[in-house]
Design an enzyme around this catalytic site. Sequence first.
Site, short mmCIF file in Angstrom:
data_model
loop_
_atom_site.label_atom_id
_atom_site.label_comp_id
_atom_site.label_asym_id
_atom_site.label_seq_id
_atom_site.Cartn_x
_atom_site.Cartn_y
_atom_site.Cartn_z
N SER A 1 0.86 -1.19 0.00
CA SER A 1 0.00 0.00 0.00
C SER A 1 0.89 1.23 0.00
CB SER A 1 -0.89 0.02 1.25
OG SER A 1 -1.54 1.27 1.41
N TYR B 1 -2.13 -0.50 9.93
CA TYR B 1 -2.00 -0.80 8.51
C TYR B 1 -0.66 -0.32 7.97
CZ TYR B 1 -4.01 -1.71 3.86
OH TYR B 1 -4.29 -2.21 2.61
#
Length: 249
Positions: free
Chosen positions: A140, A153
């Site tokens: 990501s 995350y």
Amino acid sequence: MNGFSLKGRTALVTGSARGLGLEMARGLAGAGARVVLNGRDPGRLAGLARELEAEYAAFDVTDLDAAARALEEVSERGGPVDVLVNNVGQRDRRGMEEFTTEELTRLLEVDLVSAFGLSRLVAGDLVRRGAPGRIINITSVMGTLGRAGDIGYSVAKSGLDGLTRSLAADLGRHGITVNGVAPGTFATEVNAALEADPEWGAWLRRRTALGRWGRPEEIAGLVVFLAGDLSSYVTGQTIPVDGGMTTTF
């Protein structure tokens, strides 16, 4: 000869029952690969497998014994996995004060440790067979960016970037390439609430060079490239697919 053809290759895409994982699986199938979908809901996977003319293997990526059994069954049905796409990613948008160490450990088990375990299983088989292969980790932009209220995350995805580089170094001598794909902000089901938020949309238009959300199908092209022969000298890289989010300000 079509350099993007994946005919004769078997690709396992984890977390491919919906969202970006499903679009990656669709793209790989369109390029001729034998695709194995993965998730924890066999009923949903069976329907998608019929639609894509694919197969499926229902297992939890954190259960490596189940994963090993699934890989063996896939091999018995039509040959072993040549391309592994580690796509499963759990998200918990909370900051440091709300996030406990136990919850962070669980998130890392799903987003990072499982990718290592599956990569180890697939790479071990490729090495034993003396076969080249491809491992593609879906990271990501949060692997290189930080955002308040979203600590877990970012930690997990930056770890996955590091895993990509380290696996590439370990496996290069066996002809196995390992690369990462770092999506930006895509209009998927999981982002539906953000997509409906006009303030978020305005921020995204300012923040990205292309000034818009990513469409889910736009993730597939890079994955197909990295899975095939045209990327044979590309390894250890994490490539953003983010509309310019990480390169412009």
